[in-house]
Design an enzyme around this catalytic site. Structure first.
Site: not given
Ligand code: HSE
Length: 435
Positions: A135, A139, A137, A108, A17, A132, A208
């Protein structure tokens, strides 16, 4: 034209990221400057590995292995924490807040487990924490809940919040792929957490859910109050039976309010195949939010991965920069709403319909004995499905119940699973009715 004020950004964590954030800031720097009226300048990047190729070019002079010096650097106005975990990341965030520097994080786990301390530190230091990306990604669900829906009492939230699990379930449902192979695919695509058990055992979703529940109801919802069940070991058979019964299996976060009690749980659930959430495939996430004024709203997008998460992080960087430049604080502290002290419903009191897959000896009178135990606990049967017949052998029998109280079902199943005509312990799953 007046030169834009420059805001320095320091990035801790140059992983998947982090590299996406570096790319996004470089690619859309002109756009960001036009939209914010500010120049968002990446000043430093801290990581323990300064050699690995991340597929993105950065000046060597930006790199450091000393995150604390990055935080202390005068050129850094905003600290972005993307290393994850709940130990050293917490030290960095608390140090940045103590320096009165706003923090942007995707962490998170840290917020779900130590949110109270971190939000208090932000408040004490009169600075902000933005999350942001923690939770959903890409969105913007945190903003939607805290801003767009601020006029609403939240009746319920149903979310597909883990890209890895949704990817695995989609592969298993659509291609008949085995669990391990599907997990491998999700890891290779960069969706999974460093420790994928956080994904498949449901804890990433629960982190989340804790954040969303805290935002929705204004009090700190601790992880220990969340009922968590993941998808590890989910059998292809259950996916197939669910399909035959007109359902899809999804790992759901369910947060809802009823009579002043808040229910927060994470579990694989059968959802009707024609429900909108059933069509959310691959690593996509979706969140259905019900507000008393707005009604039902739906948020959909990529919940994991380099660029979607980077989009949320850079959005927060822009907000943090605005707050710094124009003096408007953004602090939305989920745990300190006046009067926010809701009560969490006891897990045993959850009421829902259930899917049960039993392994029963195929001989006369067995089903009657199962029905008796369920009946004695007040559990009513809606349908029974037995596709195989092998007289005298164990066969799978699927039972769908009417609404039942979890503690009563648990007590019935512990009795049933001890019976000598039961081959192996019963699989049970909630059927989500979105009520
Ligand atoms: N490991 C998480 C997923 C990444 O698969 O959604 C994003 O929080």
């Amino acid at each position: 034209m007046k030169a834009s004020k420059e805001i320095g950004v320091g990035l801790i964590g140059f992983g998947t990221v982090g590299a996406g954030v570096v790319e996004a800031l470089a690619k859309n720097c002109g756009l960001l400057e036009r939209r914010t009226g500010l120049k968002l300048e990446l000043k430093k990047i801290a990581d323990i590995d300064l050699e690995r190729d991340r597929g993105v070019k950065v000046e060597r002079s930006l790199l450091t292995s000393d995150a604390m010096s990055l935080i202390d650097d005068k050129a850094v106005d905003i600290v972005v924490e993307l290393i994850g975990g709940t130990t050293i990341a917490k030290d960095f965030i608390l140090h940045a807040l103590a320096k009165k520097k706003p923090v942007v994080t995707a962490n998170k786990a840290l917020l779900a487990e130590h949110g109270a301390e971190i939000f208090a530190a932000a408040e004490e230091n009169n600075t902000d924490i933005f999350f942001e990306a923690s939770v959903g990604g890409g969105i913007p669900i945190v903003r939607s809940l805290t801003k767009g829906l601020v006029a609403n009492n939240i009746g319920g939230i149903h979310g597909i919040l883990n890209g890895t699990c949704n990817y695995i379930l989609t592969r298993m449902t659509e291609d008949g792929t085995g669990f391990d192979e599907a997990l491998d695919g999700a890891q290779k695509a960069g969706y999974a957490e460093a420790d994928p058990s956080l994904d498949i055992d449901g804890y990433d979703t629960a982190h989340k859910a804790a954040i969303l529940a805290s935002l929705a109801y204004g009090f700190n919802v601790p992880m220990s109050d969340i009922q968590v069940e993941g998808i590890r070991g989910l059998a292809c058979d259950d996916i197939r039976y669910a399909k035959d019964l007109g359902y899809r299996i999804k790992l759901l976060a369910v947060i809802k309010e009823d009579g002043g009690m808040i229910e927060v749980r994470v579990n694989p659930a059968l959802i009707p195949s024609n429900h909108t959430l059933a069509s959310v495939g691959g690593a996509y996430n979706a969140v259905l939010v019900n507000g008393d004024i707005v009604g039902e709203t739906l948020y959909y997008g990529m919940g994991a991965g380099r660029y979607p998460t980077a989009s949320a992080v850079v959005g927060d960087v822009a907000d943090a920069a605005w707050a710094l430049a124009f003096g408007s604080h953004e602090r939305m502290l989920p745990i300190r709403w006046p009067g926010g002290n809701g009560r969490i419903r006891d897990a045993g009191m959850i009421e829902s319909r259930y899917y049960l897959r039993m392994s029963l000896l195929d001989k006369p009178g067995i089903l009657a004995r199962i029905c008796t135990v369920l009946g004695e606990k007040g559990i009513s049967i809606a349908s029974v499905l037995q596709q195989d017949t092998r007289a005298g052998e164990y066969v799978p029998v699927v039972i769908v119940t009417h609404k039942a109280i979890e503690s009563r079902l648990a007590s019935a199943l512990s009795e049933i699973d001890e019976m000598d005509f039961v081959g192996s312990s019963t699989t049970r799953m909630i059927i989500e009715d979105f009520g």
